[in-house]
Design a protein around this motif. Structure first.
Motif, PDB file in Angstrom:
ATOM      1  N   UNK A 149      -0.812  -7.049 -10.136  1.00 55.04           N
ATOM      2  CA  UNK A 149       0.328  -6.120 -10.176  1.00 55.04           C
ATOM      3  C   UNK A 149      -0.075  -4.700  -9.798  1.00 55.04           C
ATOM      4  N   UNK A 150      -1.296  -4.511  -9.276  1.00 53.90           N
ATOM      5  CA  UNK A 150      -1.733  -3.185  -8.855  1.00 53.90           C
ATOM      6  C   UNK A 150      -0.803  -2.633  -7.787  1.00 53.90           C
ATOM      7  N   UNK A 151      -0.457  -1.366  -7.907  1.00 54.01           N
ATOM      8  CA  UNK A 151       0.471  -0.727  -6.973  1.00 54.01           C
ATOM      9  C   UNK A 151       0.014   0.716  -6.745  1.00 54.01           C
ATOM     10  N   UNK A 152      -0.442   0.995  -5.512  1.00 51.15           N
ATOM     11  CA  UNK A 152      -0.843   2.359  -5.158  1.00 51.15           C
ATOM     12  C   UNK A 152       0.125   3.005  -4.176  1.00 51.15           C
ATOM     13  N   UNK A 153       1.203   2.297  -3.869  1.00 54.71           N
ATOM     14  CA  UNK A 153       2.166   2.820  -2.916  1.00 54.71           C
ATOM     15  C   UNK A 153       1.818   2.545  -1.474  1.00 54.71           C
ATOM     16  N   UNK A 154       0.773   1.765  -1.233  1.00 57.90           N
ATOM     17  CA  UNK A 154       0.369   1.420   0.129  1.00 57.90           C
ATOM     18  C   UNK A 154       0.047  -0.073   0.154  1.00 57.90           C
ATOM     19  N   UNK A 155       0.870  -0.862   0.837  1.00 58.39           N
ATOM     20  CA  UNK A 155       0.737  -2.312   0.834  1.00 58.39           C
ATOM     21  C   UNK A 155      -0.597  -2.800   1.332  1.00 58.39           C
ATOM     22  N   UNK A 156      -1.099  -2.207   2.424  1.00 54.57           N
ATOM     23  CA  UNK A 156      -2.384  -2.644   2.976  1.00 54.57           C
ATOM     24  C   UNK A 156      -3.512  -2.367   1.988  1.00 54.57           C
ATOM     25  N   UNK A 157      -3.490  -1.199   1.377  1.00 57.94           N
ATOM     26  CA  UNK A 157      -4.530  -0.862   0.400  1.00 57.94           C
ATOM     27  C   UNK A 157      -4.438  -1.779  -0.821  1.00 57.94           C
ATOM     28  N   UNK A 158      -3.218  -2.076  -1.271  1.00 50.29           N
ATOM     29  CA  UNK A 158      -3.061  -2.944  -2.441  1.00 50.29           C
ATOM     30  C   UNK A 158      -3.589  -4.348  -2.152  1.00 50.29           C
ATOM     31  N   UNK A 159      -3.355  -4.844  -0.941  1.00 54.94           N
ATOM     32  CA  UNK A 159      -3.884  -6.157  -0.570  1.00 54.94           C
ATOM     33  C   UNK A 159      -5.401  -6.161  -0.617  1.00 54.94           C
ATOM     34  N   UNK A 160      -6.010  -5.067  -0.143  1.00 55.28           N
ATOM     35  CA  UNK A 160      -7.467  -4.957  -0.180  1.00 55.28           C
ATOM     36  C   UNK A 160      -7.969  -4.900  -1.623  1.00 55.28           C
ATOM     37  N   UNK A 161      -7.259  -4.168  -2.476  1.00 52.96           N
ATOM     38  CA  UNK A 161      -7.681  -4.058  -3.870  1.00 52.96           C
ATOM     39  C   UNK A 161      -7.590  -5.406  -4.599  1.00 52.96           C
ATOM     40  N   UNK A 162      -6.682  -6.268  -4.175  1.00 46.63           N
ATOM     41  CA  UNK A 162      -6.554  -7.591  -4.794  1.00 46.63           C
ATOM     42  C   UNK A 162      -7.616  -8.573  -4.283  1.00 46.63           C
ATOM     43  N   UNK A 163      -8.305  -8.205  -3.204  1.00 42.38           N
ATOM     44  CA  UNK A 163      -9.259  -9.113  -2.565  1.00 42.38           C
ATOM     45  C   UNK A 163     -10.568  -9.178  -3.337  1.00 42.38           C
ATOM     46  N   UNK A 164     -11.482 -10.026  -2.842  1.00 44.62           N
ATOM     47  CA  UNK A 164     -12.783 -10.193  -3.497  1.00 44.62           C
ATOM     48  C   UNK A 164     -13.629  -8.925  -3.451  1.00 44.62           C
ATOM     49  N   UNK A 165     -13.281  -7.965  -2.591  1.00 40.15           N
ATOM     50  CA  UNK A 165     -14.027  -6.712  -2.549  1.00 40.15           C
ATOM     51  C   UNK A 165     -13.844  -5.898  -3.837  1.00 40.15           C
ATOM     52  N   UNK A 166     -12.709  -6.096  -4.498  1.00 38.24           N
ATOM     53  CA  UNK A 166     -12.402  -5.295  -5.673  1.00 38.24           C
ATOM     54  C   UNK A 166     -12.011  -6.192  -6.861  1.00 38.24           C
ATOM     55  N   UNK A 167     -10.711  -6.347  -7.115  1.00 41.96           N
ATOM     56  CA  UNK A 167     -10.257  -7.044  -8.317  1.00 41.96           C
ATOM     57  C   UNK A 167     -10.417  -8.561  -8.238  1.00 41.96           C
ATOM     58  N   UNK A 168     -10.406  -9.099  -7.017  1.00 40.83           N
ATOM     59  CA  UNK A 168     -10.532 -10.556  -6.830  1.00 40.83           C
ATOM     60  C   UNK A 168      -9.536 -11.283  -7.734  1.00 40.83           C
ATOM     61  N   UNK A 169      -8.255 -10.991  -7.528  1.00 47.26           N
ATOM     62  CA  UNK A 169      -7.222 -11.452  -8.461  1.00 47.26           C
ATOM     63  C   UNK A 169      -7.042 -12.966  -8.481  1.00 47.26           C
ATOM     64  N   UNK A 170      -7.438 -13.657  -7.426  1.00 48.52           N
ATOM     65  CA  UNK A 170      -7.315 -15.118  -7.452  1.00 48.52           C
ATOM     66  C   UNK A 170      -8.286 -15.725  -8.459  1.00 48.52           C
ATOM     67  N   UNK A 171      -9.490 -15.213  -8.522  1.00 40.89           N
ATOM     68  CA  UNK A 171     -10.488 -15.741  -9.459  1.00 40.89           C
ATOM     69  C   UNK A 171     -10.371 -15.091 -10.839  1.00 40.89           C
TER      70      UNK A 171
END
Length: 273
Positions: A149-171
């Protein structure tokens, strides 16, 4: 005839476990009575006319003493006695409180390019606060945040933050916090000690907590407000990704400042409104 008194906290809440002791001028106890669930004392024991000392005590509160004059009617009206929390600190009334996500925010701020800040927030979270009745340092906090549910106001950045580089929200779909203790840090200020589970790593994290007070809401409930802050280092939670620019400046800072503005509703669940 007898004694009447109302025992309240600084915020106006009833102290239901208060004990009122009345002594005469020689120091001898002539009456002892306990407050009811509304913080009210009503005792019909007749008292001889004269001057008395009234002492009010309650676990977790500083004692309060006052003088009382009993008239020919045998009645002593003490009025409202206000008790302060031991050590001068305050918290809401004891019992369960439920965090209201609709009127709360969980935000984080990171430095960007060394010159500005990126502000983000999590839009889905839930939590509970349990205020201990006798020893407030045994109060507890638990919270669960949906990482995606992270929201920084920028869709591309939020997608990156959800990825394995950062939050890795799937795992690691959830961010959790469970308190392990509370210590007094000053009037209306506390340090909450706890464990933060983030990105598959669990580490101790302290929250600097300010209690802002309580009040009634339009739906017949009672709300308490808190503000808490802390700082996290990304590398402590195995989030080591970074992009270094030509001048050696990191694109995203390694430290996050977390800011929590919380409203909690008294009770074990949110009202149906």
């Amino acid at each position: 005839m007898g004694l009447t008194a109302r025992i309240r906290t600084r915020d106006g809440w009833a102290v239901s476990h208060a004990v009122v002791t009345v002594t005469d001028m020689t120091g001898a106890q002539v009456l002892r009575a306990e407050a009811d669930t509304e913080g009210t004392v009503r005792d019909t024991t007749p008292l001889a006319p004269g001057a008395y000392t009234v002492i009010v005590t309650a676990v977790g509160y500083a004692p309060a003493a006052s003088s009382a004059i009993v008239t020919a009617s045998g009645r002593a009206e003490v009025g409202t006695v206000t008790l302060a929390r031991q050590g001068g600190t305050e918290l809401p009334p004891p019992g369960p409180w439920t965090i209201d996500p609709a009127h709360s925010s969980v935000a984080a701020v990171a430095q960007h390019l060394g010159i500005s800040s990126v502000h983000g927030r999590f839009t889905e979270f839930a939590g509970t606060v349990e205020i201990a009745p006798d020893d407030v340092t045994k109060s507890r906090v638990e919270a669960v945040i949906k990482a995606a549910s992270i929201d920084t106001g920028n869709g591309m950045r939020d997608t990156h933050l959800r990825s394995a580089d950062f939050l890795d929200t799937e795992r690691h779909p959830e961010i959790t916090y469970r308190s392990t203790g509370v210590t007094q840090a000053g009037p209306d200020r506390w340090t909450v000690h706890g464990e933060l589970g983030l990105h598959g790593v669990v580490r101790p994290v302290d929250l600097d907590l300010a209690y802002l007070g309580t009040g009634a809401d339009p739906w017949g409930g009672t709300r308490a407000a808190f503000r808490a802050t802390t700082e996290l280092r990304r590398e402590d939670f195995a989030m080591n990704y970074n992009q270094v620019l030509q001048a050696g400046i990191a694109a995203i800072g390694t430290t996050l400042r977390v800011e929590l503005d919380i409203q909690a509703v008294q009770g074990e669940s949110l009202p149906a409104v």
